[in-house]
Design a protein around this motif. Structure first.
Motif, PDB file in Angstrom:
ATOM      1  N   THR A  58       0.860  -1.183   0.000  1.00  0.00           N
ATOM      2  CA  THR A  58       0.000   0.000   0.000  1.00  0.00           C
ATOM      3  C   THR A  58       0.897   1.234   0.000  1.00  0.00           C
ATOM      4  OG1 THR A  58      -0.141   0.363   2.399  1.00  0.00           O
ATOM      5  CG2 THR A  58      -1.661  -1.259   1.431  1.00  0.00           C
ATOM      6  N   MET A  92       0.877   3.616   2.059  1.00  0.00           N
ATOM      7  CA  MET A  92       1.313   3.905   3.422  1.00  0.00           C
ATOM      8  C   MET A  92       2.434   2.965   3.851  1.00  0.00           C
ATOM      9  SD  MET A  92       0.705   6.269   5.512  1.00  0.00           S
ATOM     10  CE  MET A  92      -0.874   6.868   4.904  1.00  0.00           C
ATOM     11  N   GLN A  93       2.380   1.695   3.440  1.00  0.00           N
ATOM     12  CA  GLN A  93       3.502   0.795   3.714  1.00  0.00           C
ATOM     13  C   GLN A  93       4.763   1.288   3.010  1.00  0.00           C
ATOM     14  OE1 GLN A  93       2.770  -3.332   2.831  1.00  0.00           O
ATOM     15  NE2 GLN A  93       1.511  -3.650   4.645  1.00  0.00           N
ATOM     16  N   SER A 101       5.521   4.395   2.332  1.00  0.00           N
ATOM     17  CA  SER A 101       6.014   5.537   3.110  1.00  0.00           C
ATOM     18  C   SER A 101       6.683   5.084   4.400  1.00  0.00           C
ATOM     19  CB  SER A 101       4.854   6.491   3.430  1.00  0.00           C
ATOM     20  OG  SER A 101       4.294   7.027   2.257  1.00  0.00           O
ATOM     21  N   TYR A 102       6.141   4.042   5.014  1.00  0.00           N
ATOM     22  CA  TYR A 102       6.666   3.515   6.272  1.00  0.00           C
ATOM     23  C   TYR A 102       8.077   2.954   6.081  1.00  0.00           C
ATOM     24  CZ  TYR A 102       6.357   0.753  10.670  1.00  0.00           C
ATOM     25  OH  TYR A 102       6.548   0.212  11.919  1.00  0.00           O
ATOM     26  N   THR A 149      -2.146  -4.218   9.263  1.00  0.00           N
ATOM     27  CA  THR A 149      -1.584  -3.237   8.327  1.00  0.00           C
ATOM     28  C   THR A 149      -0.106  -3.466   8.062  1.00  0.00           C
ATOM     29  OG1 THR A 149      -1.276  -1.727  10.205  1.00  0.00           O
ATOM     30  CG2 THR A 149      -3.266  -1.448   8.865  1.00  0.00           C
ATOM     31  N   LYS A 200       2.452  -3.052  10.236  1.00  0.00           N
ATOM     32  CA  LYS A 200       3.363  -2.123  10.915  1.00  0.00           C
ATOM     33  C   LYS A 200       4.448  -2.848  11.709  1.00  0.00           C
ATOM     34  CE  LYS A 200      -0.021  -1.476  14.665  1.00  0.00           C
ATOM     35  NZ  LYS A 200      -0.982  -2.484  14.124  1.00  0.00           N
ATOM     36  N   THR A 227       3.954   7.314  10.943  1.00  0.00           N
ATOM     37  CA  THR A 227       3.162   6.766   9.847  1.00  0.00           C
ATOM     38  C   THR A 227       1.843   6.276  10.416  1.00  0.00           C
ATOM     39  OG1 THR A 227       5.168   6.046   8.696  1.00  0.00           O
ATOM     40  CG2 THR A 227       3.080   5.071   7.997  1.00  0.00           C
ATOM     41  N   ARG A 228       0.748   6.797   9.907  1.00  0.00           N
ATOM     42  CA  ARG A 228      -0.579   6.469  10.432  1.00  0.00           C
ATOM     43  C   ARG A 228      -1.323   5.615   9.408  1.00  0.00           C
ATOM     44  NH1 ARG A 228      -1.500   9.736  14.902  1.00  0.00           N
ATOM     45  NH2 ARG A 228      -0.049  11.507  15.085  1.00  0.00           N
ATOM     46  N   PHE A 229      -1.473   4.335   9.724  1.00  0.00           N
ATOM     47  CA  PHE A 229      -2.205   3.407   8.874  1.00  0.00           C
ATOM     48  C   PHE A 229      -3.703   3.499   9.168  1.00  0.00           C
ATOM     49  CE2 PHE A 229       2.025   1.576   9.365  1.00  0.00           C
ATOM     50  CZ  PHE A 229       2.361   1.228   8.071  1.00  0.00           C
ATOM     51  N   ASP A 281      -5.272   0.180   4.642  1.00  0.00           N
ATOM     52  CA  ASP A 281      -3.943  -0.421   4.549  1.00  0.00           C
ATOM     53  C   ASP A 281      -3.904  -1.856   5.044  1.00  0.00           C
ATOM     54  OD1 ASP A 281      -2.432   1.999   3.659  1.00  0.00           O
ATOM     55  OD2 ASP A 281      -3.162   2.773   5.573  1.00  0.00           O
TER      56      ASP A 281
END
Length: 365
Positions: free
Chosen positions: A149, A151-152, A154-155, A173, A175, A327-329, A333
């Motif tokens: 995703t 967001m992943q 970006s993480y 997600t 994390k 980082t906010r999932f 995500d």
């Protein structure tokens, strides 16, 4: 009627994929021809299951015949499906394994138009700069993990660029899994000499002193998710050697006080169950040449009523501090079973409605 075929100019990516596009005012028809028949079998999936997933997610018709696939549908949908197939083909050609989850991940990334600068591969395998969509990846000898995703993505990039990274969001997600995978990659690269795993032990209602065995055996039940991810990334015998030598250390949060954690990767999981004092104590353990990854879900706090979560407080206090990434999932995500995302949304909705009702009762009094 379709207009005359509009053949695309020579593709700078080479001759492995040929794209023949027919257009009219309402629909497109794209024919992709792949040169390697063996790779095509992996691309389409068993019984064309990967094509079926693309049809369902993007809303196109995908018809396979031999080493080619015909895409029919709206202009944007066909363009997305083409980018997905080309990215997947290039990943297979580079030696990557392909699962339905990987297909879903590429669809998400293409739809998000993740036009981010290419990040160097976090391992020794082939870089992914040749794909249509540049997705961050983590590579170890045992496994390569690629972001599924935006967001992943970006993480992973945040962990590469920052010393202190918070991964916040619901279950499923990735994390915690990605944090452990990145830590294992750093160990293999020799960029850190040890990995420290920590977690507050509050979920089971049992105190460590009442559990049998030595310190590792006492905390193992609480750290099982971290171990599972670690064994995915590293051979079991190396994990065991690391635990015996101290290269991999299991450290209950309560035993962190007074230490300085240098030349290490430190992971704190389930951080929503830390108190304010515990979180402050943990954050101030960070030493030279170290990275710290903190993961948690602020909607699943198991502390006694009225007790402020250290994770919630830390995110409020440190959100604008340079060198710290958060980082906010969200439920979008979630990369587990598709029902997990629905479950998360249902609980979030119920929680929001409960807060509204509580606020109304408070106003009335």
């Amino acid at each position: 009627m379709f207009s005359k075929p509009n053949f695309a100019p020579a593709d700078p990516r080479g001759d492995a994929i040929r794209d023949m596009t027919l257009k009219n005012s309402e629909t497109d028809q794209i024919v992709l021809v792949f040169d390697d028949n063996q790779l095509v079998g992996h691309l389409f999936g068993q019984f064309d299951q990967n094509l079926a997933l693309i049809e369902k997610q993007i809303g196109v018709e995908a018809v396979a015949r031999g080493n080619q696939v015909t895409l029919r549908g709206g202009h944007d949908a066909c363009a997305e499906a083409r980018d997905v197939l080309e990215t997947l083909y290039q990943r297979i050609a580079a030696g990557d394994d392909l699962s339905p989850g990987d297909v879903d991940g590429v669809i998400r990334m293409v739809r998000a138009d993740a036009a981010q600068p290419s990040l160097p591969s976090l391992g020794t395998d082939k870089p992914n700069s040749g794909t249509r969509v540049a997705m961050a990846r983590i590579s170890t000898r045992r496994k390569t993990v690629i972001a599924r995703t935006p967001m992943q993505d970006s993480y992973i990039r945040a962990m590469e660029r920052n010393e202190l990274v918070f991964g916040l969001g619901p279950a499923g997600t990735g994390k915690t899994y990605l944090a452990v995978a990145y830590a294992a990659a750093l160990l293999e690269r020799g960029d850190a000499s040890r990995l420290i795993l920590s977690r507050p032990a509050v979920e089971a209602g049992e105190r460590l002193g009442f559990l049998p065995g030595d310190m590792r055996e006492k905390v193992d039940p609480y750290l099982r998710p971290l171990y599972d991810a670690l064994y995915d990334m590293m051979p079991p015998e190396r994990v065991e050697r690391g635990l015996q030598s101290g290269m991999i250390e299991v450290a209950p949060l309560a035993f962190m006080r007074g230490r300085t954690l240098s030349d290490a990767i430190v992971i704190l999981d389930e951080a929503q169950n830390t108190t304010s004092m515990q979180m402050k104590m943990f954050l101030t353990r960070l030493g030279e040449n170290s990275k710290m990854f903190i993961t948690g879900d602020t909607t699943q706090v198991d502390l006694p009523p009225g007790q402020v979560s250290g994770l919630v407080e830390a995110t409020n206090l440190l959100g604008n501090v340079e060198g710290i990434s958060m980082t906010r999932f969200t439920d979008k995500d979630v990369v587990r079973h598709h029902l997990v995302a629905s479950i998360v949304r249902a609980y979030d909705k119920a929680g929001a409605e409960k807060s509204v009702r509580s606020g109304r009762r408070t106003n009335k009094t």
